[in-house]
Design a protein around this motif. Structure first.
Motif, mmCIF file in Angstrom:
data_model
loop_
_atom_site.group_PDB
_atom_site.id
_atom_site.type_symbol
_atom_site.label_atom_id
_atom_site.label_comp_id
_atom_site.label_asym_id
_atom_site.label_seq_id
_atom_site.Cartn_x
_atom_site.Cartn_y
_atom_site.Cartn_z
ATOM 1 N N ALA A 178 -0.090 5.604 5.654
ATOM 2 C CA ALA A 178 -1.543 6.389 4.447
ATOM 3 C C ALA A 178 -2.029 4.023 4.272
ATOM 4 C CB ALA A 178 -1.783 7.176 3.752
ATOM 5 N N TYR A 179 -0.724 4.247 3.227
ATOM 6 C CA TYR A 179 -1.376 2.355 2.732
ATOM 7 C C TYR A 179 -1.251 1.780 3.955
ATOM 8 C CZ TYR A 179 0.885 5.449 -1.741
ATOM 9 O OH TYR A 179 0.882 5.862 -2.919
ATOM 10 N N LYS A 180 -0.633 1.659 4.726
ATOM 11 C CA LYS A 180 -0.794 0.804 6.126
ATOM 12 C C LYS A 180 -2.789 0.492 6.483
ATOM 13 C CE LYS A 180 0.196 -0.238 10.713
ATOM 14 N NZ LYS A 180 0.266 -1.594 10.329
ATOM 15 N N TYR A 181 -2.557 1.535 6.907
ATOM 16 C CA TYR A 181 -3.877 1.667 7.237
ATOM 17 C C TYR A 181 -4.767 1.318 6.341
ATOM 18 C CZ TYR A 181 -8.151 3.782 10.064
ATOM 19 O OH TYR A 181 -8.950 3.753 10.489
ATOM 20 N N ALA A 182 -5.114 1.689 4.815
ATOM 21 C CA ALA A 182 -6.020 1.738 3.906
ATOM 22 C C ALA A 182 -5.754 -0.232 3.398
ATOM 23 C CB ALA A 182 -5.739 2.562 3.076
ATOM 24 N N TYR A 183 -4.561 -0.207 3.528
ATOM 25 C CA TYR A 183 -4.672 -1.132 2.958
ATOM 26 C C TYR A 183 -5.030 -2.424 3.855
ATOM 27 C CZ TYR A 183 -2.001 -6.442 1.777
ATOM 28 O OH TYR A 183 -2.307 -7.284 1.121
ATOM 29 N N GLU A 184 -4.440 -2.226 5.351
ATOM 30 C CA GLU A 184 -5.598 -3.105 6.841
ATOM 31 C C GLU A 184 -6.571 -3.012 6.915
ATOM 32 O OE1 GLU A 184 -1.398 -3.338 8.998
ATOM 33 O OE2 GLU A 184 -3.095 -1.805 9.929
ATOM 34 N N GLU A 185 -7.362 -1.630 6.352
ATOM 35 C CA GLU A 185 -8.402 -1.500 6.469
ATOM 36 C C GLU A 185 -9.505 -2.539 5.323
ATOM 37 O OE1 GLU A 185 -11.627 1.497 5.550
ATOM 38 O OE2 GLU A 185 -9.926 2.872 6.387
ATOM 39 N N GLU A 186 -8.925 -2.402 4.669
ATOM 40 C CA GLU A 186 -9.588 -3.377 2.967
ATOM 41 C C GLU A 186 -9.621 -5.047 3.879
ATOM 42 O OE1 GLU A 186 -8.977 -4.557 -1.057
ATOM 43 O OE2 GLU A 186 -8.168 -2.805 -0.478
ATOM 44 N N THR A 187 -8.333 -5.134 3.808
ATOM 45 C CA THR A 187 -8.211 -7.162 3.811
ATOM 46 C C THR A 187 -8.176 -7.518 4.464
ATOM 47 O OG1 THR A 187 -6.072 -6.638 4.076
ATOM 48 C CG2 THR A 187 -6.577 -6.340 1.506
ATOM 49 N N LYS A 188 -7.565 -6.872 5.519
ATOM 50 C CA LYS A 188 -7.819 -6.676 7.787
ATOM 51 C C LYS A 188 -6.599 -7.884 7.466
ATOM 52 C CE LYS A 188 -12.271 -5.666 8.194
ATOM 53 N NZ LYS A 188 -12.237 -3.956 7.977
ATOM 54 N N ASN A 233 -17.902 5.983 -5.374
ATOM 55 C CA ASN A 233 -19.394 6.183 -5.762
ATOM 56 C C ASN A 233 -20.048 7.790 -6.686
ATOM 57 O OD1 ASN A 233 -20.507 4.481 -3.819
ATOM 58 N ND2 ASN A 233 -20.901 4.646 -2.726
ATOM 59 N N GLY A 234 -18.972 7.795 -7.681
ATOM 60 C CA GLY A 234 -18.535 9.288 -8.514
ATOM 61 C C GLY A 234 -18.232 10.296 -7.974
ATOM 62 N N GLU A 235 -17.159 10.262 -6.805
ATOM 63 C CA GLU A 235 -17.344 11.752 -5.668
ATOM 64 C C GLU A 235 -15.589 11.761 -5.930
ATOM 65 O OE1 GLU A 235 -18.104 14.258 -4.973
ATOM 66 O OE2 GLU A 235 -20.833 13.053 -5.041
ATOM 67 N N LYS A 236 -14.743 12.699 -6.363
ATOM 68 C CA LYS A 236 -13.692 12.075 -6.181
ATOM 69 C C LYS A 236 -12.909 12.112 -5.112
ATOM 70 C CE LYS A 236 -9.155 15.419 -7.433
ATOM 71 N NZ LYS A 236 -8.633 16.655 -7.288
ATOM 72 N N VAL A 237 -11.866 11.416 -4.936
ATOM 73 C CA VAL A 237 -10.919 10.735 -3.793
ATOM 74 C C VAL A 237 -10.235 11.396 -4.213
ATOM 75 C CG1 VAL A 237 -10.621 9.068 -2.409
ATOM 76 C CG2 VAL A 237 -12.817 9.255 -3.587
ATOM 77 N N GLU A 238 -9.179 12.240 -2.933
ATOM 78 C CA GLU A 238 -7.978 12.531 -2.738
ATOM 79 C C GLU A 238 -7.070 11.442 -2.614
ATOM 80 O OE1 GLU A 238 -7.133 15.547 -3.417
ATOM 81 O OE2 GLU A 238 -8.781 16.335 -3.070
ATOM 82 N N SER A 239 -5.870 11.723 -3.882
ATOM 83 C CA SER A 239 -4.854 10.357 -3.187
ATOM 84 C C SER A 239 -3.483 11.613 -2.072
ATOM 85 C CB SER A 239 -3.860 10.817 -5.133
ATOM 86 O OG SER A 239 -3.001 11.617 -4.810
ATOM 87 N N VAL A 240 -3.316 9.994 -1.872
ATOM 88 C CA VAL A 240 -2.295 9.346 -0.997
ATOM 89 C C VAL A 240 -0.697 10.414 -1.396
ATOM 90 C CG1 VAL A 240 -0.222 8.373 -0.400
ATOM 91 C CG2 VAL A 240 -2.624 7.241 0.184
ATOM 92 N N THR A 241 -0.484 10.297 -3.156
ATOM 93 C CA THR A 241 0.460 11.376 -3.161
ATOM 94 C C THR A 241 0.158 12.958 -3.395
ATOM 95 O OG1 THR A 241 -0.314 10.727 -5.444
ATOM 96 C CG2 THR A 241 1.991 9.606 -4.602
ATOM 97 N N GLY A 242 -0.911 12.993 -3.906
ATOM 98 C CA GLY A 242 -1.606 14.157 -3.620
ATOM 99 C C GLY A 242 -1.635 15.351 -2.329
ATOM 100 N N ILE A 243 -2.460 14.292 -1.162
ATOM 101 C CA ILE A 243 -2.355 15.366 -0.537
ATOM 102 C C ILE A 243 -1.111 15.644 0.309
ATOM 103 C CG2 ILE A 243 -2.951 13.798 2.487
ATOM 104 C CD1 ILE A 243 -5.072 12.497 1.232
#
Length: 255
Positions: free
Chosen positions: A190-200, A25-35
């Motif tokens: 982090a990848y696991k949580y986001a993937y499961e949040e999106e795809t169930k 939505n036009g706002e920067k989102v922090e990356s997993v590798t950056g964090i």
């Protein structure tokens, strides 16, 4: 160049490919590798960043003395300049090798023709992957997939989601580093949580596939995927944001 990625849950994630920045939505989102890079202490890396230039300076001075060459001011300046830039050059080259290896693996799994490679490190990493992959029974479910957690506001790109012979989903991350470090565990969580949040869809296991640049043996390690490690990732995110928000502001120079 901005690339739009429509996720399975209907959300759209924008990715600035040139600067490697994610937007929602036009706002920067922090990356997993950056964090994981900025929010986690890395004593081994700090030690390497300090010891490498010192060792380089010592070796260069000893070589001059052994050859009985004059050690004048310009020689010292050149030695110091070369030594202080050595770690950046090593990291830059390692990053190039990693990017190329990832690209070759992606093309191979997409059944694209792979051109011959000349770089020894690239060839070693890629051949190690091929030897391992051809003994496995995995099916590729996701490849270089963009992920985004709206709940926790972070994004990233996972390497592989695989399906094993029992139908379980396995999250796999490919590394060309010299060792497996703790931050890889947080990345996978982090990848696991986001993937499961999106795809169930449920991720059962997490693997690091480490492809050494020189050694002849691949390293496959299963890393823990649990709430504790995911909370540690969130802690790294908050730590990074806190440090960045408390950076001293640059004072304006008086005209």
């Amino acid at each position: 160049m901005y690339i739009k990625h429509k996720l399975q849950n209907g959300l759209e994630l924008d990715f600035d490919d040139q600067n490697h920045i994610y937007y929602f939505n036009g706002e920067k989102v922090e990356s997993v590798t950056g964090i994981c890079s900025k929010g986690i202490p890395k004593p081994q890396l700090v030690n390497w960043l300090v010891s490498t230039p010192i060792r380089e300076i010592k070796d260069s001075i000893n070589n001059i003395l052994d050859d009985q060459r004059p050690l004048d001011r310009i020689s010292l300046e050149r030695i110091i300049h070369h030594a202080t830039n050595k770690t950046e050059k090593i990291k830059e080259d390692a990053g190039l090798v990693g990017s190329v290896v990832h690209g070759l693996i992606e093309d191979y799994l997409l059944n694209k023709k792979i051109p011959d490679q000349s770089d020894k490190a690239v060839v070693n990493c890629f051949n190690l992957f091929l030897d391992w992959w051809n003994t496995q029974e995995y099916q590729v479910v996701e490849l270089e997939k963009k992920i985004f957690s709206k709940k926790h506001n972070y994004a990233g790109t996972l390497d592989l989601v695989l399906r094993d012979k029992n139908g379980n989903l396995v999250l796999a991350d490919i590394k060309t580093s010299n060792h497996i470090s703790f931050d890889y565990t947080l990345q996978l969580n982090a990848y696991k949580y986001a993937y499961e949040e999106e795809t169930k869809s449920k991720i059962t296991n997490g693997l690091i596939i480490r492809l050494p640049k020189k050694d002849s043996k691949i390293e496959i390690k299963e890393l823990p995927l649990n709430k504790e490690m995911f909370n540690a990732f969130l802690g790294a995110k908050y730590m990074m944001l806190a440090m960045e928000s408390n950076k001293p502001k640059k004072q304006k120079q008086k005209q």
